[in-house]
Write a protein that holds these residues in place. Structure first.
Motif, PDB file in Angstrom:
ATOM      1  N   SER A 155      -2.532   9.058   0.776  1.00 15.76           N
ATOM      2  CA  SER A 155      -3.901   8.555   0.653  1.00 15.76           C
ATOM      3  C   SER A 155      -4.870   9.640   0.225  1.00 15.76           C
ATOM      4  O   SER A 155      -5.890   9.357  -0.397  1.00 15.76           O
ATOM      5  N   TRP A 191      -1.070  -4.249   2.368  1.00 18.44           N
ATOM      6  CA  TRP A 191      -1.008  -4.574   0.944  1.00 18.44           C
ATOM      7  C   TRP A 191      -2.289  -4.151   0.229  1.00 18.44           C
ATOM      8  O   TRP A 191      -3.373  -4.076   0.831  1.00 18.44           O
ATOM      9  N   SER A 192      -2.136  -3.907  -1.045  1.00 22.09           N
ATOM     10  CA  SER A 192      -3.286  -3.711  -1.934  1.00 22.09           C
ATOM     11  C   SER A 192      -3.413  -4.938  -2.815  1.00 22.09           C
ATOM     12  O   SER A 192      -2.397  -5.449  -3.321  1.00 22.09           O
ATOM     13  N   LYS A 237       0.837  -1.193   0.000  1.00 22.80           N
ATOM     14  CA  LYS A 237       0.000   0.000   0.000  1.00 22.80           C
ATOM     15  C   LYS A 237       0.876   1.249   0.000  1.00 22.80           C
ATOM     16  O   LYS A 237       2.016   1.234   0.453  1.00 22.80           O
ATOM     17  N   CYS A 270       6.300  -3.774   3.523  1.00 17.78           N
ATOM     18  CA  CYS A 270       4.967  -3.170   3.384  1.00 17.78           C
ATOM     19  C   CYS A 270       4.450  -2.749   4.767  1.00 17.78           C
ATOM     20  O   CYS A 270       3.661  -3.473   5.404  1.00 17.78           O
TER      21      CYS A 270
END
Length: 562
Positions: A56, A121-122, A50, A117
């Motif tokens: 964001s 995570w995405s 991410k 990470c």
């Protein structure tokens, strides 16, 4: 009069037996759904780190955020487990340059400081909904937990075989089947609603235990309520129900993409199975061996009424029943144990060779069947092909066993499976069609080997310790299925090592199978001395016995190996 004659007397393969076998084969069909469930609840989706938290709320597109936060690997794909320590804003300007310049800059970008990470995570979830992998982030440093989950499930299968096997001999097949069905339904439901991976593994362990209980007691009730002449047909039918279950799992998984919904969908039917299982009758053989002859007579008369043979059923009395079970009752008082499998040289060699064939067959079978993603083909299509290949494989192996014998069939199936797996190791990843064909061929050979194992083992072990022998080698098969998922983890260090192990094990055990004696057209041994005489080439009383055809022993003692 033998007990099989009593079953013929009350209708043979009548209405009761047809309903009985059909209803007992339904849970066998559903067993495949739980054995292979992990293929569909734990696929690993494409993933990467991410973005940093301060990005964001930025106005950048997802592609631009990915560019400045995640470096590319040697194949030009985003790294799965690393990101830049700080966003590389200069890459946004370089992104508008030519492809070659961009690639060069991307490679230079790999020299900057990287980190794990830190923010999770995405996941790029397209065809599948969320899996246990994306729900609990079982990737990167935790990726081994996926294989551990399957190993824990198979451990439950092993423990269940030990626990339910002993309990079924003490308390009966029917009550243990009822408990197993309810245990499976409850454990599967709880697994579907688990809020942590630890709980999920705990309940999957329970599912594995319940599966063993169902297999053991279900096969026992099938074989102990049908005449000898139809055991082959019924045993083969049960095997094809399991194969059908693999295809049904694909259909359910295709329409129920969420892992929780899928786990629940393959578990809820066991509540229905639990309810109708109250209709089953206890094994009359077991009742007689446990001094409950009056209950056995009552059940036999009920079967006679269902089959339309009321008058014949009324003729059965305690004397007739105990006379038909005299041989079984005398054998039940023996003092033999599993240690007898290793007391003499011939028995020891035979047990070791058979253990190798069972362990490697199960080991390689689940090594192939539980890692469908590595073939680069749609996992739903791959599972359909893997399930369907069992059908011709079982037909072919039965023909070869009858024509060429058990030993060449067993050895040939294992060696061909191993060779196919090893050849696949040398095929480039982009040759998906070739890799898939080799994998399917190997899996079919292993399914054929399983079929041969059941028959061959039943014919090799002597009557007085056949149950102990089949139980021991089937335990070795479960050990193989437990170890198989963990071998996949070695590819992180040596990419070609898992295929080498999966291919080498069947070849070695195929060679070991060549040292087993041939049993085609031979009578079943009754004592250890019969086995020793056969191994030494000396004549014995076995030579005077009537040879038992393949078809009459094809499902020999499946209940002990279930």
């Amino acid at each position: 009069m033998a007990f099989g004659d009593l079953l013929e007397m009350v209708g043979g393969m009548g209405r009761f037996q047809i309903m009985h076998v059909t209803l007992l084969c339904i849970p066998v069909m559903m067993m495949a759904s739980h054995n292979l469930l992990q293929n569909f609840v734990a696929p690993v989706p494409p993933h990467y780190c991410k973005a940093h938290k301060n990005l964001s709320q930025s106005l950048l597109s997802p592609e631009e955020i990915l560019l400045i936060t995640v470096p590319l690997d040697q194949r030009g794909k985003p790294m799965k487990c690393l990101r830049y320590v700080t966003p590389q804003w200069h890459l946004l300007a370089l992104n508008e340059t030519s492809g070659s310049e961009e690639q060069g800059d991307a490679e230079n970008g790999l020299d900057v400081e990287l980190q794990g990470c830190e923010d999770g995570w995405s996941y790029n979830i397209t065809d599948e909904s969320e899996s246990i992998i994306s729900d609990w982030d079982l990737v990167c440093d935790l990726r081994s937990l996926k294989q551990m989950g399957q190993t824990i499930y198979m451990g439950g299968v092993l423990v269940g075989a030990i626990v339910f096997g002993d309990l079924s001999d003490r308390y009966g097949r029917r009550i243990l089947l009822l408990i197993s069905c309810l245990f499976m339904a409850v454990s599967g439901t709880c697994a579907a609603f688990s809020n942590s991976f630890s709980l999920f593994c705990l309940f999957r362990f329970g599912c594995g235990m319940a599966l063993s209980g169902q297999g053991l007691n279900g096969f026992s009730l099938i074989l102990e309520w049908i005449p000898t002449r139809v055991r082959t047909v019924c045993g083969t039918t049960a095997g094809y129900f399991y194969t059908t279950g693999q295809l049904i799992l694909v259909a359910i998984a295709y329409y129920v993409r969420d892992w929780r919904g899928l786990t629940l969908a393959v578990s809820l039917p066991f509540y229905v199975i639990f309810l109708y299982s109250w209709w089953f009758l206890e094994s009359s053989r077991w009742l007689v061996l446990n001094n409950r002859s009056e209950e056995a007579i009552r059940d036999l008369k009920r079967v006679a009424r269902i089959n339309g043979c009321r008058d014949e059923g009324e003729k059965i009395d305690i004397k007739m029943l105990e006379e038909s079970m005299k041989k079984e009752m005398s054998c039940s008082h023996g003092s033999h144990s599993v240690l007898d499998l290793f007391r003499t040289s011939t028995m020891r060699k035979m047990t070791i060779c058979l253990s190798a064939t069972w362990l490697s067959t199960s080991f390689a079978y689940y090594g192939l069947a539980m890692d469908l993603q590595k073939f680069g083909v749609n996992i739903y299509l791959m599972q359909v092909i893997f399930g369907a290949v069992d059908i011709p494989a079982k037909v072919i192996i039965n023909v070869t066993m009858s024509l060429f014998g058990r030993r060449p069939s067993q050895s040939g199936a294992l060696i061909l499976a191993g060779v196919a797996i090893l050849i696949n190791l040398m095929v480039p990843d982009d040759q998906q069609t070739v890799r898939t064909c080799l994998a399917v061929f190997g899996k079919g050979c292993l399914a054929a080997s399983f079929t041969c194992c059941f028959l061959y083992g039943g014919e090799l072990f002597p009557t007085i310790i056949r149950q102990s022998g089949m139980g021991f080698v089937s335990m070795m098969a479960r050990v193989g299925s437990m170890v198989a998922p963990m071998v996949i983890l070695t590819e992180d260090h040596v990419p070609w090592l898992p295929a080498l192990i999966y291919g080498g094990a069947p070849i070695l055990s195929g060679v070991a199978a060549m040292f087993l004696p041939e049993t085609l057209g031979s009578p079943l041994p009754d004592t250890i001395q019969d086995v020793e005489d056969r191994g030494s080439g000396r004549s014995s009383k076995m030579r005077q016995k009537k040879a038992i055809p393949c078809q009459e022993t094809n499902t020999n003692l499946l209940k002990q190996a279930a």
